[in-house]
Scaffold this motif. Structure first.
Motif, mmCIF file in Angstrom:
data_model
loop_
_atom_site.group_PDB
_atom_site.id
_atom_site.type_symbol
_atom_site.label_atom_id
_atom_site.label_comp_id
_atom_site.label_asym_id
_atom_site.label_seq_id
_atom_site.Cartn_x
_atom_site.Cartn_y
_atom_site.Cartn_z
ATOM 1 N N SER A 59 0.818 -1.213 0.000
ATOM 2 C CA SER A 59 0.000 0.000 0.000
ATOM 3 C C SER A 59 0.851 1.262 0.000
ATOM 4 O O SER A 59 0.460 2.289 -0.557
ATOM 5 N N GLY A 60 2.031 1.203 0.616
ATOM 6 C CA GLY A 60 2.910 2.369 0.610
ATOM 7 C C GLY A 60 3.395 2.696 -0.784
ATOM 8 O O GLY A 60 3.474 3.865 -1.180
ATOM 9 N N THR A 61 3.706 1.656 -1.561
ATOM 10 C CA THR A 61 4.125 1.866 -2.946
ATOM 11 C C THR A 61 2.999 2.488 -3.767
ATOM 12 O O THR A 61 3.213 3.406 -4.564
ATOM 13 N N ALA A 62 1.789 1.985 -3.541
ATOM 14 C CA ALA A 62 0.633 2.525 -4.254
ATOM 15 C C ALA A 62 0.414 3.995 -3.903
ATOM 16 O O ALA A 62 0.139 4.829 -4.778
ATOM 17 N N SER A 63 0.529 4.337 -2.622
ATOM 18 C CA SER A 63 0.332 5.725 -2.191
ATOM 19 C C SER A 63 1.357 6.643 -2.845
ATOM 20 O O SER A 63 1.035 7.761 -3.257
ATOM 21 N N THR A 64 2.595 6.157 -2.941
ATOM 22 C CA THR A 64 3.639 6.957 -3.581
ATOM 23 C C THR A 64 3.317 7.215 -5.044
ATOM 24 O O THR A 64 3.479 8.331 -5.550
ATOM 25 N N LEU A 65 2.861 6.169 -5.740
ATOM 26 C CA LEU A 65 2.516 6.334 -7.149
ATOM 27 C C LEU A 65 1.386 7.336 -7.329
ATOM 28 O O LEU A 65 1.395 8.163 -8.244
ATOM 29 N N VAL A 66 0.377 7.270 -6.463
ATOM 30 C CA VAL A 66 -0.758 8.192 -6.547
ATOM 31 C C VAL A 66 -0.291 9.627 -6.316
ATOM 32 O O VAL A 66 -0.731 10.566 -6.996
ATOM 33 N N LYS A 67 0.613 9.825 -5.368
ATOM 34 C CA LYS A 67 1.122 11.167 -5.095
ATOM 35 C C LYS A 67 1.899 11.712 -6.291
ATOM 36 O O LYS A 67 1.983 12.923 -6.484
ATOM 37 N N ASN A 68 2.477 10.816 -7.085
ATOM 38 C CA ASN A 68 3.247 11.261 -8.242
ATOM 39 C C ASN A 68 2.368 11.847 -9.348
ATOM 40 O O ASN A 68 2.860 12.563 -10.230
ATOM 41 N N VAL A 69 1.067 11.529 -9.309
ATOM 42 C CA VAL A 69 0.179 11.950 -10.390
ATOM 43 C C VAL A 69 0.130 13.468 -10.510
ATOM 44 O O VAL A 69 0.059 14.017 -11.611
ATOM 45 N N GLY A 70 0.165 14.175 -9.384
ATOM 46 C CA GLY A 70 0.134 15.636 -9.425
ATOM 47 C C GLY A 70 1.275 16.198 -10.241
ATOM 48 O O GLY A 70 1.104 17.143 -11.025
ATOM 49 N N ALA A 71 2.473 15.598 -10.067
ATOM 50 C CA ALA A 71 3.621 16.062 -10.832
ATOM 51 C C ALA A 71 3.454 15.746 -12.320
ATOM 52 O O ALA A 71 3.790 16.569 -13.181
ATOM 53 N N LEU A 72 2.916 14.567 -12.633
ATOM 54 C CA LEU A 72 2.712 14.195 -14.040
ATOM 55 C C LEU A 72 1.658 15.080 -14.699
ATOM 56 O O LEU A 72 1.738 15.377 -15.896
ATOM 57 N N ARG A 73 0.684 15.510 -13.929
ATOM 58 C CA ARG A 73 -0.380 16.360 -14.462
ATOM 59 C C ARG A 73 0.094 17.782 -14.680
ATOM 60 O O ARG A 73 -0.249 18.430 -15.684
ATOM 61 N N ASP A 74 0.903 18.321 -13.758
ATOM 62 C CA ASP A 74 1.289 19.727 -13.802
ATOM 63 C C ASP A 74 2.546 19.996 -14.625
ATOM 64 O O ASP A 74 2.822 21.142 -14.974
ATOM 65 N N LEU A 75 3.332 18.959 -14.885
ATOM 66 C CA LEU A 75 4.601 19.144 -15.589
ATOM 67 C C LEU A 75 4.600 18.275 -16.845
ATOM 68 O O LEU A 75 4.964 17.090 -16.803
ATOM 69 N N PRO A 76 4.204 18.841 -17.992
ATOM 70 C CA PRO A 76 4.032 18.038 -19.209
ATOM 71 C C PRO A 76 5.307 17.398 -19.721
ATOM 72 O O PRO A 76 5.286 16.266 -20.227
ATOM 73 N N LEU A 77 6.441 18.076 -19.631
ATOM 74 C CA LEU A 77 7.696 17.484 -20.090
ATOM 75 C C LEU A 77 8.064 16.262 -19.249
ATOM 76 O O LEU A 77 8.569 15.259 -19.769
ATOM 77 N N LEU A 78 7.804 16.369 -17.952
ATOM 78 C CA LEU A 78 8.048 15.224 -17.064
ATOM 79 C C LEU A 78 7.137 14.066 -17.441
ATOM 80 O O LEU A 78 7.584 12.911 -17.507
ATOM 81 N N ALA A 79 5.854 14.359 -17.687
ATOM 82 C CA ALA A 79 4.907 13.305 -18.038
ATOM 83 C C ALA A 79 5.333 12.596 -19.320
ATOM 84 O O ALA A 79 5.283 11.353 -19.412
ATOM 85 N N GLU A 80 5.765 13.353 -20.294
ATOM 86 C CA GLU A 80 6.206 12.768 -21.555
ATOM 87 C C GLU A 80 7.369 11.807 -21.334
ATOM 88 O O GLU A 80 7.394 10.691 -21.876
ATOM 89 N N ALA A 81 8.345 12.233 -20.503
ATOM 90 C CA ALA A 81 9.505 11.387 -20.228
ATOM 91 C C ALA A 81 9.120 10.168 -19.395
ATOM 92 O O ALA A 81 9.641 9.060 -19.609
#
Length: 417
Positions: A73-95
């Motif tokens: 569950s800790g790994t899952a929580s970390t992945l979910v928290k990463n979504v904000g960065a992928l949403r707000d930073l398009p170059l990061l999301a692309e990479a």
């Protein structure tokens, strides 16, 4: 978000597994794994938003992840928290969706959004993505933190002040030795780190000791040197470990250990029932350790006699002719208190000698009117938060600034401070 980059990363991995060399296969698999993590983060965020995990009888996303994906569950929580960065930073999301950066890298970007801010992270996004593509997450973190330190310098002082509030260091006696624990502020911690790095370095290429052995031995060597040379604050009393033992105990221990040493094949008589020796700050010690201390240490004998429940050494008093207690008087006070601060409930062993009747008020340098206090208690006394009356023969009385007796736990004047 377009799934094509993730699909391309998976297709490349599949093709490489059938035709590439070992290194190419590993690179391709890592890229595919990173792309999967990014896509998985996006899907987990959607699942959390829709609450569709409830369709499978799970009350929370973490429960669904554990039951359905067998994922921590800790790994899952970390992945979910990463979504904000992928949403707000398009170059990061692309990479990320192409498998060019890992979930650990994305987590650093999420840290940057939280602690640096959206606009600065967008301003330097291209640079940070390049760093992430070429370097480990730890190096990316240092770059993001450097930007944070430049933009928010006040946070540096705030962190230092938080560390000052948290600072603590304890060395607690346990049955088989001492346990150390604590947290040091930035300055003190840096000093300790520098010292430990120096004293625990391997001596040469043939030094086969483990890191733990080097650190402990280095610290022991350092403490031995300090104790041998003395500290200025001790005013003539060389800092040392104090062992207090009655003459009867010393004789019994010597005979007991000698018998065991001379006739190891025989079962020696049990140690007589006497008062055990005490190591200041630790507690009772056995006859073998006592004899070891006696072998490697100096010792001073004090003639003690009972006066109203308090032990008092027969030491010449200095009267009012001198301020500083003599070396013998200092040792007598320390011996009388068994090396521990006289304040009820305090177990500190680094003592300063205090005149109960202050010298500035005509108090004599009489061993009956001298008391050993740790630095903290001595400061409390001169701040008016602790008061001491009486003498060593009849007993000292400790009160707080409200004239309430200080009990075993010094809660009154600590709260007043």
């Amino acid at each position: 978000m377009d799934p094509k980059p993730t699909i391309d990363a998976l297709r490349t991995a599949a093709q490489t597994l059938t035709s590439g060399d070992t290194r190419s296969q590993l690179h391709a698999l890592q890229a595919a794994e990173d792309a999967i993590h990014a896509r998985k983060a996006l899907l987990l965020a959607k699942l959390e938003s829709s609450k569709d995990f409830e369709l499978d009888g799970a009350s929370t996303l973490n429960t669904w992840v554990r039951n359905e994906l067998r994922m921590n569950s800790g790994t899952a929580s970390t992945l979910v928290k990463n979504v904000g960065a992928l949403r707000d930073l398009p170059l990061l999301a692309e990479a990320a969706f192409a498998g060019q950066v890992s979930a650990a890298h994305v987590r650093v970007f999420a840290y940057g959004l939280a602690h640096v801010g959206l606009e600065p992270m967008r301003q330097f996004e291209e640079v940070f993505v390049e760093v992430a593509q070429e370097h480990a997450p730890s190096e990316l973190f240092e770059a993001v933190k450097h930007l944070k330190d430049k933009i928010h310098p006040k946070d540096l002082d705030a962190a230092w002040e938080r560390g000052m509030d948290r600072e603590d260091f304890a060395v607690d006696a346990v049955p088989d030795g001492f346990h150390t624990n604590g947290f040091l502020n930035t300055v003190t911690g840096a000093k300790l780190k520098k010292v430990m790095d120096s004293i625990s370095a391997p001596r040469d290429k043939d030094d086969t000791r483990t890191g733990a052995q080097r650190r402990v031995q280095g610290l022991d060597d350092l403490l031995t040197a300090i104790l041998a040379n003395g500290l200025p604050s001790d005013k003539g009393v060389r800092p040392h470990m104090s062992v207090f033992v009655d003459a009867d105990t010393l004789q019994a221990a010597a005979e007991h250990v000698q018998a065991k040493t001379e006739k190891p094949h025989l079962i020696s008589e049990p140690m007589p029932s006497v008062e055990p020796a005490k190591l200041a700050g630790h507690g009772a010690i056995g006859p073998n350790l006592l004899m070891y201390f006696l072998c490697v240490s100096d010792f001073t004998a004090f003639l003690m006699k009972q006066h109203g429940g308090a032990r008092q050494a027969e030491i010449l008093n200095a009267g009012t002719s001198r301020y500083q207690p003599t070396l013998t008087q200092r040792r007598a006070v320390i011996a009388r208190q068994y090396g521990v601060c006289a304040t009820p409930g305090c177990n500190h062993t680094h003592l300063e000698i205090h005149h109960v009747i202050w010298w500035s008020m005509g108090g004599p340098t009489d061993v009956n009117l001298l008391v050993g206090l740790c630095v903290r208690c001595h400061h409390l006394l001169h701040r008016g938060l602790l008061n001491i009356t009486g003498n060593a023969v009849d007993g000292f009385n400790f009160t707080n600034r409200h004239h309430h007796p200080v009990r075993r736990r010094r809660t009154h004047y600590r709260q007043a401070a």
